[in-house]
Design an enzyme around this catalytic site. Sequence first.
Site, PDB file in Angstrom:
ATOM      1  CD  GLU A 113      43.102  52.426  33.144  1.00 28.11           C
ATOM      2  OE1 GLU A 113      43.701  51.842  32.690  1.00 28.11           O
ATOM      3  OE2 GLU A 113      42.157  51.721  34.170  1.00 28.11           O
ATOM      4  CG  HIS A 230      42.918  44.165  28.948  1.00 28.34           C
ATOM      5  ND1 HIS A 230      43.182  44.730  27.631  1.00 28.34           N
ATOM      6  CD2 HIS A 230      42.486  44.942  29.808  1.00 28.34           C
ATOM      7  CE1 HIS A 230      43.081  46.262  28.384  1.00 28.34           C
ATOM      8  NE2 HIS A 230      43.176  45.575  29.300  1.00 28.34           N
ATOM      9  NE  ARG A 276      39.623  47.535  30.834  1.00 31.34           N
ATOM     10  CZ  ARG A 276      40.430  47.094  31.864  1.00 31.34           C
ATOM     11  NH1 ARG A 276      40.012  45.858  32.662  1.00 31.34           N
ATOM     12  NH2 ARG A 276      40.893  47.696  32.109  1.00 31.34           N
ATOM     13  CG  HIS A 334      41.887  41.731  32.522  1.00 31.17           C
ATOM     14  ND1 HIS A 334      43.458  41.098  32.929  1.00 31.17           N
ATOM     15  CD2 HIS A 334      41.975  42.037  33.017  1.00 31.17           C
ATOM     16  CE1 HIS A 334      43.894  42.359  32.819  1.00 31.17           C
ATOM     17  NE2 HIS A 334      42.940  43.213  33.215  1.00 31.17           N
ATOM     18  NE  ARG A 369      38.439  44.738  36.312  1.00 33.75           N
ATOM     19  CZ  ARG A 369      39.632  44.602  36.916  1.00 33.75           C
ATOM     20  NH1 ARG A 369      40.546  46.027  37.307  1.00 33.75           N
ATOM     21  NH2 ARG A 369      40.726  44.529  34.943  1.00 33.75           N
TER      22      ARG A 369
HETATM   23  C1  LIG Z   1      48.187  41.897  33.894  1.00 35.68           C
HETATM   24  C2  LIG Z   1      47.119  42.354  34.540  1.00 35.68           C
HETATM   25  C3  LIG Z   1      46.167  43.644  34.762  1.00 35.68           C
HETATM   26  C4  LIG Z   1      46.323  44.192  35.167  1.00 35.68           C
HETATM   27  N1  LIG Z   1      45.650  45.104  35.309  1.00 35.68           N
HETATM   28  C5  LIG Z   1      44.817  46.299  36.685  1.00 35.68           C
HETATM   29  C6  LIG Z   1      44.455  47.552  37.019  1.00 35.68           C
HETATM   30  O1  LIG Z   1      45.844  47.941  36.432  1.00 35.68           O
HETATM   31  N2  LIG Z   1      44.358  47.629  37.881  1.00 35.68           N
HETATM   32  C7  LIG Z   1      43.030  46.660  38.184  1.00 35.68           C
HETATM   33  O2  LIG Z   1      42.703  47.600  39.402  1.00 35.68           O
HETATM   34  N3  LIG Z   1      43.339  45.533  38.230  1.00 35.68           N
HETATM   35  C8  LIG Z   1      43.876  45.266  37.304  1.00 35.68           C
HETATM   36  N4  LIG Z   1      44.130  44.062  37.338  1.00 35.68           N
HETATM   37  C9  LIG Z   1      42.923  42.991  37.851  1.00 35.68           C
HETATM   38  C10 LIG Z   1      44.357  42.987  39.457  1.00 35.68           C
HETATM   39  O3  LIG Z   1      45.197  42.956  38.851  1.00 35.68           O
HETATM   40  C11 LIG Z   1      42.866  41.721  40.339  1.00 35.68           C
HETATM   41  O4  LIG Z   1      42.040  41.879  40.254  1.00 35.68           O
HETATM   42  C12 LIG Z   1      43.624  41.527  41.500  1.00 35.68           C
HETATM   43  O5  LIG Z   1      44.963  42.363  42.189  1.00 35.68           O
HETATM   44  C13 LIG Z   1      43.602  40.999  43.055  1.00 35.68           C
HETATM   45  O6  LIG Z   1      43.980  41.252  43.392  1.00 35.68           O
HETATM   46  P1  LIG Z   1      43.616  39.705  44.923  1.00 35.68           P
HETATM   47  O7  LIG Z   1      44.428  40.278  46.189  1.00 35.68           O
HETATM   48  O8  LIG Z   1      42.782  39.420  44.547  1.00 35.68           O
HETATM   49  O9  LIG Z   1      44.303  38.211  43.952  1.00 35.68           O
HETATM   50  P2  LIG Z   1      45.899  37.880  43.495  1.00 35.68           P
HETATM   51  O10 LIG Z   1      46.334  39.287  43.527  1.00 35.68           O
HETATM   52  O11 LIG Z   1      46.091  37.076  42.086  1.00 35.68           O
HETATM   53  O12 LIG Z   1      46.369  37.242  44.168  1.00 35.68           O
HETATM   54  C14 LIG Z   1      46.136  35.636  44.931  1.00 35.68           C
HETATM   55  C15 LIG Z   1      47.150  35.009  45.939  1.00 35.68           C
HETATM   56  O13 LIG Z   1      46.560  33.583  46.310  1.00 35.68           O
HETATM   57  C16 LIG Z   1      47.793  32.514  46.377  1.00 35.68           C
HETATM   58  N5  LIG Z   1      46.277  31.376  45.846  1.00 35.68           N
HETATM   59  C17 LIG Z   1      45.996  31.175  45.303  1.00 35.68           C
HETATM   60  N6  LIG Z   1      45.282  29.816  45.449  1.00 35.68           N
HETATM   61  C18 LIG Z   1      46.187  29.870  46.711  1.00 35.68           C
HETATM   62  C19 LIG Z   1      45.995  28.208  47.097  1.00 35.68           C
HETATM   63  N7  LIG Z   1      45.339  27.288  46.744  1.00 35.68           N
HETATM   64  N8  LIG Z   1      46.862  28.197  48.275  1.00 35.68           N
HETATM   65  C20 LIG Z   1      47.921  29.791  48.845  1.00 35.68           C
HETATM   66  N9  LIG Z   1      47.602  30.655  48.042  1.00 35.68           N
HETATM   67  C21 LIG Z   1      47.262  30.846  46.787  1.00 35.68           C
HETATM   68  C22 LIG Z   1      48.698  33.565  44.902  1.00 35.68           C
HETATM   69  O14 LIG Z   1      49.454  32.491  44.660  1.00 35.68           O
HETATM   70  C23 LIG Z   1      48.573  34.409  45.106  1.00 35.68           C
HETATM   71  O15 LIG Z   1      49.162  35.167  45.823  1.00 35.68           O
HETATM   72  C24 LIG Z   1      44.645  43.310  36.151  1.00 35.68           C
HETATM   73  C25 LIG Z   1      44.916  42.181  35.895  1.00 35.68           C
HETATM   74  C26 LIG Z   1      46.027  41.652  35.303  1.00 35.68           C
HETATM   75  C27 LIG Z   1      46.022  39.789  35.172  1.00 35.68           C
END
Ligand SMILES: Cc1cc2nc3c(=O)[nH]c(=O)nc-3n(C[C@H](O)[C@H](O)[C@H](O)COP(=O)(O)OP(=O)(O)OC[C@H]3O[C@@H](n4cnc5c(N)ncnc54)[C@H](O)[C@@H]3O)c2cc1C
Length: 503
Positions: A113, A230, A276, A334, A369
């Site tokens: 990437e 993105h 990016r 993104h 990032r």
């Molecule tokens: C389309 C897309 C593709 C991506 N591809 C990649 C990739 O290939 N590689 C990579 O490294 N990163 C990628 N990213 C970025 C990466 O996915 C995210 O940065 C990462 O998954 C974030 O993980 P997290 O556990 O911090 O949050 P998230 O996975 O977003 O989880 C957040 C959680 O918090 C919960 N929540 C939020 N507010 C509250 C509340 N008030 N009360 C209770 N629950 C709450 C939500 O419901 C959710 O379950 C991508 C992002 C997107 C959008």
Amino acid sequence: MSMVQTDYIVIGSGIAGLTTALSLGRTGHVMILTKAKQEESNSWRAQGGIAAAVGEDDSPILHQEDTLRTGVGLCNVESVNMLVQMGPNTIDKLSEWGTRFDRSDDGWSLGREGSHSVSRILHVTGDSTGAGITSSLLEKVHEQSNIQLHPHTVVQELIVRNGICHGVIMMDAERKQQVLTARKGVILATGGCGQVFRYTTNDLVTTGDGFALAHRAGAKLVDMEFIQFHPTALAVEQNPMFLISEAVRGEGAFLVNDLGEKFMKRYHDWEDLAPRDVVSRSIYTEMQQGRSIYLDATGIGDSFPERFPKIFRHCMKHGIDPRTDLIPVTPATHFIMGGIQTDLDGRTNIERLFACGEVACTGVHGANRLASNSLLEGAVFAQRVADSVSALPDLLMQEINFPEYVHDYTDPEQAKIWKNEIREIMWDHCGIVRNRERLETGLVHIRQLRDKIERGFFECRNMLITAQIILESALAREESRGGHYREDFPETKDKWAEKHHVI
Ligand SMILES: Cc1cc2nc3c(=O)[nH]c(=O)nc-3n(C[C@H](O)[C@H](O)[C@H](O)COP(=O)(O)OP(=O)(O)OC[C@H]3O[C@@H](n4cnc5c(N)ncnc54)[C@H](O)[C@@H]3O)c2cc1C
């Protein structure tokens, strides 16, 4: 209001929340609270993969160099070192918990990437990495009797007394409000805030709740001006916008404008695999000149459906065959590099309040990032949070008078109108290219909305707080660096290197 007690409260069921819960092992009772369905998260949506130095031609040092270069002088070197050193073991851990990373005849199947100097992106079923990892973690969580996962449970407030976080006020699936207290600690793993902007690849849950909860509770937020746009979201009107992963360019696809020009040649030596922010700004510049932008992936040809099955299916649904057609693309919000300021163990400035994943700012991303580093960050720092929170002695629960919280009432139709208004303001005033006038006008609009939107509109108010912090941070940084570009201050200035804006 009823009151329940547990050992650990984990907020969020993405990679960061689930990894925290599993890494806590059997050290106590864990409650995972998540505001929608368990799989609704950005983690589930992640496509391209997870970066780790597992290849023959790779090393943590090389991974570190790529991460630091992409972060343009603002990364915390210690955090980055932790990330890259723990990378390979974290991949083993995720495999042990059930993730089946794609393999080739001679070992891991590794993609390439933008800004990575070697192929180091592990993936699952081609382009379903997030769903692959998250579904295995969820399965594991449900096997463990000391972990309970509560979907459709919204955390509305953190309870902080004398600088110590005691628990949360939440609204459960039956819309009953409860106080939940934690003997050990509260872990925010609430993800990012893409929904604050009109065009975004982020899930509908990303309304910035974690930033707003932390801010209201007195936690420090840092580097909030750094937003990653993105370059290649599918240019079809929808929320969230569907992502065409950078891995597609990694396999040889390239950007063209409607004159058929491979325009990235004009903007950066690394052309389509430039960082990016550079690619997004180049597309923006082309679009300002009236050009439409496409991704030409026809060179991948017949192997496209097998290498990128999810993207292939989605494009076909919109009548676009990536084997033969150009894919219309546009930049979209993104990822946020800033977040709740934490140390290497995920500690915030509030005792017993921890943060990990996208909501946290450990300093690994700096101003930008490196692709596929965020899934890794979530998994790596979640393990560190688990180690440090489980080592704490039990909190002696004092008699705390919990105030009756104003009941949350949201008219969904009105909420949608407010949300769209916020998203428009942020896209128009704090998007890919910023300047003082637009940022100041954006702030005025956001402040006016804060006076208008009543208290019951919980997500809207969180979006407003997050938006205001992003705008104020963007105004304060009078230079351009990584994900923050000011056309009135286009230079990257030495005096801003290593300066972090803390709110
Ligand atoms: C389309 C897309 C593709 C991506 N591809 C990649 C990739 O290939 N590689 C990579 O490294 N990163 C990628 N990213 C970025 C990466 O996915 C995210 O940065 C990462 O998954 C974030 O993980 P997290 O556990 O911090 O949050 P998230 O996975 O977003 O989880 C957040 C959680 O918090 C919960 N929540 C939020 N507010 C509250 C509340 N008030 N009360 C209770 N629950 C709450 C939500 O419901 C959710 O379950 C991508 C992002 C997107 C959008």
